[in-house]
Design a protein around this motif. Structure first.
Motif, PDB file in Angstrom:
ATOM      1  N   ALA A 184     -11.891 -58.733  -5.327  1.00 62.11           N
ATOM      2  CA  ALA A 184     -12.147 -59.376  -4.250  1.00 62.11           C
ATOM      3  C   ALA A 184     -13.549 -58.552  -4.012  1.00 62.11           C
ATOM      4  O   ALA A 184     -13.876 -57.468  -4.374  1.00 62.11           O
ATOM      5  N   ALA A 227     -13.181 -66.336  -4.861  1.00 60.58           N
ATOM      6  CA  ALA A 227     -11.959 -65.870  -4.763  1.00 60.58           C
ATOM      7  C   ALA A 227     -10.914 -66.425  -3.819  1.00 60.58           C
ATOM      8  O   ALA A 227      -9.524 -66.363  -4.078  1.00 60.58           O
ATOM      9  N   ASN A 250      -4.330 -64.958  -3.661  1.00 61.41           N
ATOM     10  CA  ASN A 250      -4.846 -63.660  -3.403  1.00 61.41           C
ATOM     11  C   ASN A 250      -3.968 -63.055  -2.354  1.00 61.41           C
ATOM     12  O   ASN A 250      -4.413 -62.057  -1.867  1.00 61.41           O
ATOM     13  N   LEU A 285      -7.430 -58.929  -7.764  1.00 60.47           N
ATOM     14  CA  LEU A 285      -7.044 -60.197  -7.778  1.00 60.47           C
ATOM     15  C   LEU A 285      -6.472 -60.707  -9.193  1.00 60.47           C
ATOM     16  O   LEU A 285      -6.345 -62.069  -9.234  1.00 60.47           O
TER      17      LEU A 285
END
Length: 729
Positions: free
Chosen positions: A171, A130, A135, A177
């Motif tokens: 996440a 991620a 993000n 995300l």
């Protein structure tokens, strides 16, 4: 480089349409050939598993993970039969594109060989890094874990040799995300809220579905011309280029005969789209030269968003087969229309009723008015947020440019519907409701004819127009993920419908009859949301002044428009309907500001390179030729006559010197301004600095470059010109 320009122009002129192999079957027979849809599920899954999965898809039932292995087995069997060798979780990160990591269907068999394997665990959940996707600070390199999780409501499909499984992306700590996770939550929220309101009119309604029909505009440019323009290659738009003498002023391209090379591209694109289950229907020339449009039949919103992301990838791929590059940027060319992606949005019930469509009975029309007015209330209360949902560095070039809706959200209703709302607002409750013996309650709401779809005019300057049985959100950009606008719109309406039900129920609890209570609240809402209703010319300066008086959001700076996501009323709305938390909204805004900065930063760097490596050297070379000519004139003629004959050349020499000096000085100043902005730690402040300082510098530099294009010898100019980019097809 100038040789490259003329070489690619010559090559482009010689190109012929590419032959397209048309399937022997009818489109209805190969439609969804590469999609694991309900028909394939029925064939490849055990009946009990199929029934449970259909319940998940149709009714939103929780996914029973115990069936995952059997679903994966059936999906793998179908995919292998179709020639797939790999699978991927396919998701929509906050990049405006899609993401995928391909894994082969192979595992060790324990005997020194390999076997094809695809388990329920691999179907349902995977773990991408991620921290490598935008993000907003939620993830970093030492806390990188994220999850992609299967979305059963959007069917898996095969592209080339890969089984693509639509998924959400979250996440490790649970925050979304991507675009799909909040979209699904928004659709669930509007479903629940709309069902509760529908039951005032029909107790049998169990589900409300949001529908979306997008209209994808785009430009097609010959691949050779594209390759000779570093700005198109790196940014998707031309950073320099003077208007062509002829562009779109004759209005002869719109709905004109489709050029043969383009028609071949469209044919192949439609065949491949239909195989992927995308119900493409309409194709035509758009207003600007070399601009076109593609539109499908409307679909359930989540599926429509997936299909739009898929079609954009497919367009890029198919364009290469025909020697084109597709431009999805909202404003690739200055001086001609940019490209949008109109989002035609509506709600429908599981009983077959379109909630934004008028009916035949007065009670049906009250339901229709209820949903129209609540939609207007949602748009009014969150007009700034809706504008933020479609704002970007790229769409900013298009909005308000006398070709697209202005950067002020308002709603066009048309004469007929406007008159209906005025009648309801101005009439007393007693005038609207009367009891008539055995016939029960009659409503004095003017009958809305079935021809209303045709009777509703079109206002192309309206960002959010009612068009008969739906609303058309016209401000969405051609490059955007439709989910951004759909998340904001459906969430805002969900909140509004919850508020409406509370207001109506309060009156009913006080003894007010249901219809009377609904009309009371509707009449109040019509007065409140009146500022959002505007049927006039959205391009006019008068409207900008009027909109400001009405309290509508008139901000034009994209970094500041993004602030609407973090206003207390926006946070409260998203949290109340369970779509996004404050932490998620803050993270997304960090991504938005950072993306804005990076896009302007890239454009500024490319423009600087073009100015220093293309424009100034070419202009200086032409200037040298002029100077040489002036000296030779002095050798040939007496001084006075030579001065007279060289006067215009001397003016050009001076003008070139002035403009190249300006360009060089401002490119240097722009570099220094970027260095200052890059030191700003706050992403919001950095984006504002780029908007306020760098963007105006780029416009000033471009102005002088475009003037030089008109002066410099055409044979020397290295970059393909607008007349070549827009009229060679």
């Amino acid at each position: 480089m100038s040789k490259l320009r003329f070489r690619v122009v010559e090559t482009a002129f010689k190109k012929k349409p590419v032959a397209v192999a048309v399937p022997a079957e009818r489109p209805s027979e190969y439609f969804a050939k590469y999609v694991f849809n309900k028909e394939k599920m029925f064939r490849y899954l055990p009946s009990k598993v199929y029934a449970k999965l259909i319940d998940v898809i149709d009714n939103g039932a929780p996914l029973d993970r115990s069936i995952a292995d059997e679903v994966a087995a059936g999906m793998k069997k179908w995919a292998l039969e179709m020639g797939a060798t790999h699978y991927t979780h396919w998701f929509h990160p906050l990049t405006e594109g899609t993401a995928e990591k391909h894994d082969a269907f192979v595992e060790h068999d324990g005997k020194g060989g390999m076997m094809e394997e695809f388990t329920g665990k691999l179907l349902v959940q995977q773990e991408p890094d991620a921290s490598s996707f935008p993000n907003g600070g939620i993830r970093n390199t030492f806390e990188a874990r994220g999850y992609s999780a299967w979305d059963p409501s959007s069917p898996a499909f095969i592209v080339d040799d890969t089984l693509c499984i639509p998924t959400i992306f979250i996440a490790y700590t649970g925050e979304s995300l991507d675009y799909k996770a909040p979209l699904l939550k928004a659709l669930r929220a509007v479903d629940k809220a709309a069902v509760d309101v529908c039951r005032y009119f029909n107790p049998d309604v169990k589900k409300v579905v949001a529908y979306l029909g997008w209209e994808q505009e785009y430009f097609l440019i010959d691949e050779g011309l594209y390759a000779a323009r570093p700005d198109l290659l790196m940014t998707g738009r031309t950073l320099t280029g003077h208007d062509s003498a002829k562009n779109q002023q004759l209005e002869d391209h719109y709905f004109g005969a489709i050029p043969p090379r383009v028609a071949a591209f469209m044919k192949e694109l439609e065949i491949e789209a239909l195989k992927l289950g995308i119900p493409v229907k309409t194709r035509h020339n758009e207003v600007a030269p070399n601009q076109f449009e593609l539109a499908p039949i409307f679909e359930e919103c989540n599926l429509a968003v997936d299909h739009n992301m898929l079609i954009m990838a497919l367009m890029r791929k198919v364009a290469r087969n025909h020697g084109f590059r597709v431009l999805l940027h909202e404003k690739p060319f200055k001086g001609v229309n940019g490209s949008g992606k109109h989002n035609n949005w509506s709600l429908g019930t599981d009983t077959g009723i379109l909630l934004h469509a008028p009916g035949k009975l007065p009670e049906d029309n009250l339901r229709f008015i209820t949903f129209v007015v609540n939609t207007l209330m949602a748009v009014y209360k969150h007009n700034g947020l809706l504008k933020a949902s479609i704002s970007s560095a790229t769409n900013a070039h298009r909005l308000g440019a006398n070709e697209a809706p202005p950067a002020i959200i308002s709603s066009f209703l048309g004469k007929q519907l406007s008159q209906v709302l005025e009648h309801i607002e101005e009439s007393t409750k007693d005038n609207l409701i009367s009891l008539s013996g055995k016939q029960g309650m009659k409503l004095d709401i003017p009958q809305i004819p079935e021809l209303m779809i045709d009777n509703t005019d079109r206002n192309r300057t309206s960002p959010f127009a009612f068009t008969g049985n739906r609303f058309e959100f016209r401000a969405v950009g051609s490059e955007a993920n439709c989910a951004s606008a759909m998340i904001a719109l459906n969430s805002a309406l969900a909140e509004q419908l919850v508020e409406f039900k509370k207001d109506v129920d309060k009156l009913i609890e006080k003894g007010e009859p249901k219809i009377s209570a609904i009309l009371d609240v509707i009449r109040k809402y019509i007065r409140i949301c009146k500022p959002i209703h505007f049927d006039g010319n959205g391009y006019s300066d008068e409207w900008k002044a009027e909109a400001k008086k009405r309290g509508l959001d008139c901000e034009t700076s994209v970094p500041l428009i993004f602030d609407n996501y973090l206003k207390p009323e926006s946070i409260r709305m998203f949290e109340s309907v369970g779509v996004m938390t404050q932490k998620e909204l803050e993270a997304r805004n960090e991504v938005k500001w950072e993306t804005y900065t990076k896009k302007i930063q890239i454009e500024a760097r490319v423009l600087g390179d073009l100015a220093m490596n293309h424009i100034i050297p070419v202009a200086t070379q032409y200037q040298t030729d002029l100077i040489d000519n002036v000296y030779k004139m002095k050798d040939l003629f007496p001084a006075e006559k030579a001065a007279k004959l060289s006067a215009k050349n001397l003016e050009l020499i001076e003008e070139i010197a002035d403009r190249t000096t300006f360009i060089k000085e401002h490119v240097d100043a722009m570099i220094e301004a970027r260095k200052v902005a890059n030191k700003i730690e706050c992403e919001r402040d950095k984006a504002i600095a780029y908007h306020d300082n760098i963007v105006p510098m780029m416009e000033e530099i471009r102005y002088h470059i475009d003037k030089l294009e008109l002066i410099v010898d055409n044979q020397m100019w290295t970059l393909p010109k607008y007349r070549e980019l827009l009229f060679i097809r």
